[in-house]
Motif scaffolding. Structure first.
Motif, PDB file in Angstrom:
ATOM      1  N   TYR A 150      49.566  53.450  30.451  1.00 48.77           N
ATOM      2  CA  TYR A 150      50.502  52.622  29.674  1.00 48.77           C
ATOM      3  C   TYR A 150      49.837  51.343  29.183  1.00 48.77           C
ATOM      4  O   TYR A 150      49.199  50.620  29.942  1.00 48.77           O
ATOM      5  CB  TYR A 150      51.723  52.258  30.506  1.00 48.77           C
ATOM      6  N   LEU A 151      50.006  51.080  27.887  1.00 47.00           N
ATOM      7  CA  LEU A 151      49.523  49.863  27.256  1.00 47.00           C
ATOM      8  C   LEU A 151      50.545  49.452  26.202  1.00 47.00           C
ATOM      9  O   LEU A 151      50.917  50.265  25.349  1.00 47.00           O
ATOM     10  CB  LEU A 151      48.158  50.105  26.595  1.00 47.00           C
ATOM     11  N   PRO A 152      51.066  48.231  26.243  1.00 47.48           N
ATOM     12  CA  PRO A 152      52.068  47.800  25.263  1.00 47.48           C
ATOM     13  C   PRO A 152      51.575  47.980  23.824  1.00 47.48           C
ATOM     14  O   PRO A 152      50.402  47.769  23.528  1.00 47.48           O
ATOM     15  CB  PRO A 152      52.258  46.318  25.595  1.00 47.48           C
ATOM     16  N   GLU A 153      52.464  48.364  22.948  1.00 45.86           N
ATOM     17  CA  GLU A 153      52.108  48.625  21.550  1.00 45.86           C
ATOM     18  C   GLU A 153      51.477  47.413  20.884  1.00 45.86           C
ATOM     19  O   GLU A 153      50.551  47.541  20.088  1.00 45.86           O
ATOM     20  CB  GLU A 153      53.356  49.064  20.769  1.00 45.86           C
ATOM     21  N   LYS A 154      51.989  46.227  21.185  1.00 46.93           N
ATOM     22  CA  LYS A 154      51.465  45.026  20.533  1.00 46.93           C
ATOM     23  C   LYS A 154      49.998  44.771  20.893  1.00 46.93           C
ATOM     24  O   LYS A 154      49.257  44.146  20.128  1.00 46.93           O
ATOM     25  CB  LYS A 154      52.315  43.809  20.889  1.00 46.93           C
ATOM     26  N   ILE A 155      49.587  45.266  22.065  1.00 49.74           N
ATOM     27  CA  ILE A 155      48.190  45.115  22.482  1.00 49.74           C
ATOM     28  C   ILE A 155      47.318  46.188  21.835  1.00 49.74           C
ATOM     29  O   ILE A 155      46.173  45.926  21.435  1.00 49.74           O
ATOM     30  CB  ILE A 155      48.084  45.169  24.018  1.00 49.74           C
ATOM     31  N   LYS A 156      47.871  47.386  21.689  1.00 50.93           N
ATOM     32  CA  LYS A 156      47.119  48.477  21.076  1.00 50.93           C
ATOM     33  C   LYS A 156      46.648  48.154  19.667  1.00 50.93           C
ATOM     34  O   LYS A 156      45.609  48.632  19.209  1.00 50.93           O
ATOM     35  CB  LYS A 156      47.974  49.746  21.026  1.00 50.93           C
ATOM     36  N   LYS A 157      47.416  47.325  18.972  1.00 44.75           N
ATOM     37  CA  LYS A 157      47.144  47.052  17.564  1.00 44.75           C
ATOM     38  C   LYS A 157      46.145  45.914  17.347  1.00 44.75           C
ATOM     39  O   LYS A 157      45.818  45.590  16.205  1.00 44.75           O
ATOM     40  CB  LYS A 157      48.453  46.715  16.841  1.00 44.75           C
ATOM     41  N   LYS A 158      45.667  45.309  18.434  1.00 44.30           N
ATOM     42  CA  LYS A 158      44.818  44.131  18.289  1.00 44.30           C
ATOM     43  C   LYS A 158      43.441  44.316  18.906  1.00 44.30           C
ATOM     44  O   LYS A 158      43.243  45.148  19.792  1.00 44.30           O
ATOM     45  CB  LYS A 158      45.506  42.925  18.948  1.00 44.30           C
ATOM     46  N   LYS A 159      42.490  43.511  18.418  1.00 42.07           N
ATOM     47  CA  LYS A 159      41.195  43.417  19.075  1.00 42.07           C
ATOM     48  C   LYS A 159      41.383  42.522  20.284  1.00 42.07           C
ATOM     49  O   LYS A 159      41.854  41.393  20.162  1.00 42.07           O
ATOM     50  CB  LYS A 159      40.152  42.824  18.139  1.00 42.07           C
ATOM     51  N   VAL A 160      41.001  43.027  21.433  1.00 46.47           N
ATOM     52  CA  VAL A 160      41.376  42.371  22.686  1.00 46.47           C
ATOM     53  C   VAL A 160      40.173  41.946  23.516  1.00 46.47           C
ATOM     54  O   VAL A 160      39.187  42.671  23.641  1.00 46.47           O
ATOM     55  CB  VAL A 160      42.274  43.318  23.522  1.00 46.47           C
ATOM     56  N   ASP A 201      38.701  32.212  15.686  1.00 50.71           N
ATOM     57  CA  ASP A 201      38.489  33.580  16.157  1.00 50.71           C
ATOM     58  C   ASP A 201      39.857  34.258  16.283  1.00 50.71           C
ATOM     59  O   ASP A 201      40.785  33.698  16.876  1.00 50.71           O
ATOM     60  CB  ASP A 201      37.771  33.571  17.511  1.00 50.71           C
ATOM     61  N   LYS A 202      39.999  35.452  15.751  1.00 53.21           N
ATOM     62  CA  LYS A 202      41.309  36.112  15.655  1.00 53.21           C
ATOM     63  C   LYS A 202      41.607  37.069  16.808  1.00 53.21           C
ATOM     64  O   LYS A 202      42.665  37.691  16.851  1.00 53.21           O
ATOM     65  CB  LYS A 202      41.399  36.887  14.340  1.00 53.21           C
ATOM     66  N   ARG A 203      40.694  37.207  17.742  1.00 53.45           N
ATOM     67  CA  ARG A 203      40.922  38.155  18.826  1.00 53.45           C
ATOM     68  C   ARG A 203      42.007  37.683  19.797  1.00 53.45           C
ATOM     69  O   ARG A 203      42.197  36.491  19.998  1.00 53.45           O
ATOM     70  CB  ARG A 203      39.613  38.410  19.585  1.00 53.45           C
ATOM     71  N   GLU A 204      42.693  38.660  20.374  1.00 55.36           N
ATOM     72  CA  GLU A 204      43.764  38.381  21.328  1.00 55.36           C
ATOM     73  C   GLU A 204      43.202  38.378  22.747  1.00 55.36           C
ATOM     74  O   GLU A 204      42.452  39.278  23.143  1.00 55.36           O
ATOM     75  CB  GLU A 204      44.859  39.446  21.223  1.00 55.36           C
ATOM     76  N   ILE A 205      43.543  37.370  23.510  1.00 54.96           N
ATOM     77  CA  ILE A 205      43.151  37.295  24.917  1.00 54.96           C
ATOM     78  C   ILE A 205      44.307  37.837  25.759  1.00 54.96           C
ATOM     79  O   ILE A 205      45.424  37.328  25.693  1.00 54.96           O
ATOM     80  CB  ILE A 205      42.847  35.839  25.330  1.00 54.96           C
ATOM     81  N   VAL A 206      44.038  38.881  26.524  1.00 53.85           N
ATOM     82  CA  VAL A 206      45.051  39.461  27.404  1.00 53.85           C
ATOM     83  C   VAL A 206      44.640  39.202  28.852  1.00 53.85           C
ATOM     84  O   VAL A 206      43.555  39.603  29.276  1.00 53.85           O
ATOM     85  CB  VAL A 206      45.220  40.972  27.174  1.00 53.85           C
ATOM     86  N   ILE A 207      45.504  38.524  29.584  1.00 52.48           N
ATOM     87  CA  ILE A 207      45.240  38.215  30.987  1.00 52.48           C
ATOM     88  C   ILE A 207      45.974  39.221  31.862  1.00 52.48           C
ATOM     89  O   ILE A 207      47.198  39.225  31.931  1.00 52.48           O
ATOM     90  CB  ILE A 207      45.696  36.784  31.338  1.00 52.48           C
ATOM     91  N   ARG A 208      45.216  40.102  32.491  1.00 55.14           N
ATOM     92  CA  ARG A 208      45.806  41.084  33.405  1.00 55.14           C
ATOM     93  C   ARG A 208      45.710  40.518  34.819  1.00 55.14           C
ATOM     94  O   ARG A 208      44.694  40.617  35.493  1.00 55.14           O
ATOM     95  CB  ARG A 208      45.053  42.405  33.292  1.00 55.14           C
ATOM     96  N   MET A 209      46.793  39.904  35.280  1.00 57.55           N
ATOM     97  CA  MET A 209      46.783  39.307  36.606  1.00 57.55           C
ATOM     98  C   MET A 209      46.722  40.390  37.682  1.00 57.55           C
ATOM     99  O   MET A 209      47.320  41.456  37.544  1.00 57.55           O
ATOM    100  CB  MET A 209      48.020  38.428  36.796  1.00 57.55           C
ATOM    101  N   HIS A 210      45.972  40.112  38.732  1.00 56.48           N
ATOM    102  CA  HIS A 210      45.826  41.060  39.835  1.00 56.48           C
ATOM    103  C   HIS A 210      47.153  41.171  40.591  1.00 56.48           C
ATOM    104  O   HIS A 210      47.832  40.165  40.815  1.00 56.48           O
ATOM    105  CB  HIS A 210      44.724  40.590  40.777  1.00 56.48           C
ATOM    106  N   PRO A 211      47.549  42.385  40.987  1.00 53.43           N
ATOM    107  CA  PRO A 211      48.818  42.559  41.702  1.00 53.43           C
ATOM    108  C   PRO A 211      48.985  41.663  42.922  1.00 53.43           C
ATOM    109  O   PRO A 211      50.094  41.198  43.209  1.00 53.43           O
ATOM    110  CB  PRO A 211      48.798  44.040  42.088  1.00 53.43           C
ATOM    111  N   ASN A 212      47.908  41.403  43.655  1.00 56.99           N
ATOM    112  CA  ASN A 212      48.090  40.585  44.858  1.00 56.99           C
ATOM    113  C   ASN A 212      48.282  39.107  44.537  1.00 56.99           C
ATOM    114  O   ASN A 212      48.557  38.292  45.425  1.00 56.99           O
ATOM    115  CB  ASN A 212      46.951  40.785  45.867  1.00 56.99           C
ATOM    116  N   MET A 213      48.185  38.747  43.255  1.00 53.85           N
ATOM    117  CA  MET A 213      48.461  37.368  42.860  1.00 53.85           C
ATOM    118  C   MET A 213      49.963  37.092  42.833  1.00 53.85           C
ATOM    119  O   MET A 213      50.394  35.947  42.657  1.00 53.85           O
ATOM    120  CB  MET A 213      47.832  37.073  41.495  1.00 53.85           C
ATOM    121  N   ALA A 214      50.769  38.131  43.049  1.00 53.88           N
ATOM    122  CA  ALA A 214      52.224  37.959  43.087  1.00 53.88           C
ATOM    123  C   ALA A 214      52.636  37.064  44.252  1.00 53.88           C
ATOM    124  O   ALA A 214      53.696  36.433  44.218  1.00 53.88           O
ATOM    125  CB  ALA A 214      52.909  39.316  43.210  1.00 53.88           C
ATOM    126  N   THR A 215      51.801  36.995  45.285  1.00 54.03           N
ATOM    127  CA  THR A 215      52.138  36.184  46.457  1.00 54.03           C
ATOM    128  C   THR A 215      51.561  34.777  46.378  1.00 54.03           C
ATOM    129  O   THR A 215      51.627  34.023  47.340  1.00 54.03           O
ATOM    130  CB  THR A 215      51.631  36.866  47.738  1.00 54.03           C
TER     131      THR A 215
END
Length: 389
Positions: A150-160, A201-215
């Protein structure tokens, strides 16, 4: 003198970066732990002198109790050994240096790995496959709750450009034993983002936070979530369902700090950036930078990417899964520890009694976080389940 050991203990429990993240309750506990550390240290100094001890051994070496053992050995001018065991049945130890010493670990990994060994190649490749599909390796899978592919559509359309921050509690309070000071990851990402914006620069920065950062404490978590105010940043929260590896495959550049995503990115031959200190420095897993600004400047100048060394990524996977230092009197049989061939009693009853107190602390004294009660209960249930295994 005892600060780093105490803070390392609290950081591992609460994912904090400094004592300001602690509640009043845990600030009081911090003072108690400092006193305990000092008492352990003083008692050991006396025992060393009275009994002419020339070697101290301790587990891990970075927590409030074991770090006092290391300090006592150093200040007494004697040798010390730190050891650990992981669930891949690996035991390992280090003489007169930290368990996390970058050069010492890399020396072991390089000498151990055999690129012609079929078992090494099999286990190494299986490690990356298991990680990708949320299966347990030498540690639990943190991505098990994500939706594969799974990857959100808005991310699929961009240079990341994909950032993979992680909790650096294992390294933040090691001091000189780690060799470098850990960076403020959210701040480095902010600086990186602003530098790209300033240079159109037109690239999108996507921050994928680590699951254990929830705590993490609410204040620390908010530092990351607030980065979404920048027009070129998308923040994926720790428990959000986006597949870590779908993002890795899509990204033009993968950037990590201390995270093991670095070796995975290198294994898949993605353009990989390492920012700040980590166990992987010098292994040619990607371009290395001291700061986020330095990495952003590299991109703007359109300099050449370093081709990641897949063999070294595989080497590290083999090291963390298979490496063993021989301990003559210790062994693991079907994950059960033996000392001199005798089973070490698990004392389930006493562990369950202690578990009641742990339950209280988990629910009512778990520091200041935004994690929901349902996730706390799930965590506690897993802890209890582990106690009776």
């Amino acid at each position: 003198k005892f600060h780093n050991g105490v803070m390392s203990s609290l950081a591992s429990r609460f994912r904090i970066t400094n004592e300001k993240d602690l509640s009043k309750f845990w600030l009081r506990k911090k003072r108690s732990l400092l006193l305990d550390s000092e008492l352990i240290y003083k008692a050991l100094r006396i025992l060393i002198n009275q009994n002419e001890i020339d070697l101290l051994c301790t587990f891990n070496g970075r927590f409030f109790d074991s770090s006092s053992v290391v300090l006592a050995a150093k200040d007494s001018g004697i040798d010390y050994l730190v050891y650990d065991v992981n669930r891949s049945r690996s035991q390992y130890y280090f003489y007169n240096c930290s368990l996390h010493d970058i050069k010492a670990n890399q020396k072991k990994a390089i000498s151990f790995f055999d690129g012609n060994n079929k078992v090494h190649l099999k286990i190494g490749n299986e490690y990356f496959e298991k990680r990708r599909f949320g299966k347990r390796t030498y540690e639990k899978s943190y991505t098990k709750g994500q939706e594969i592919n799974y990857l959100p559509e808005k991310i699929k359309k961009k240079k990341v450009i994909a950032f993979y921050p992680s909790s650096d509690d294992e390294y933040r309070f090691l001091g000189e034993s780690f060799g470098m000071k850990c960076l403020d990851q959210s701040e480095e990402i902010r600086i990186f983002s602003e530098y790209l914006l300033d240079n159109n620069d037109k690239r999108e920065i996507v921050i994928r936070m680590h699951p254990n950062m929830a705590t993490m404490p609410s204040s620390e978590l908010e530092k990351y979530l607030s980065l979404s105010r920048y027009q070129n940043i998308t923040v994926l929260e720790p428990l959000e369902k986006t597949d870590t590896y779908a993002l890795l495959d899509h990204a033009e550049i993968v950037i990590g700090f201390c995270s093991s995503i670095i070796i995975e990115s290198a294994f898949y031959k993605r353009n990989t950036f390492l920012i700040g200190p980590s166990p992987y420095l010098g292994l040619n897993l990607g371009n290395e930078f001291k700061t986020g600004k330095e990495a952003a400047n590299f991109l703007i100048k359109k300099q050449s990417f370093l081709k990641p060394d897949k063999k070294n990524a595989l080497m590290w996977a083999v090291y963390i899964n298979l490496y063993n230092d021989r301990l003559d009197d210790f062994s693991l049989v079907n994950t059960y520890p033996l000392v001199c061939g005798e089973k070490v009693p698990t004392l389930i009853f006493w562990r369950l009694i202690a578990g009641l107190e742990k339950f209280y602390y988990e629910i009512f004294k778990s520091n200041s976080t935004d994690i929901k009660l349902i996730y706390k209960l799930r965590f506690v249930f897993k802890r209890f389940k582990a106690l009776i295994k």
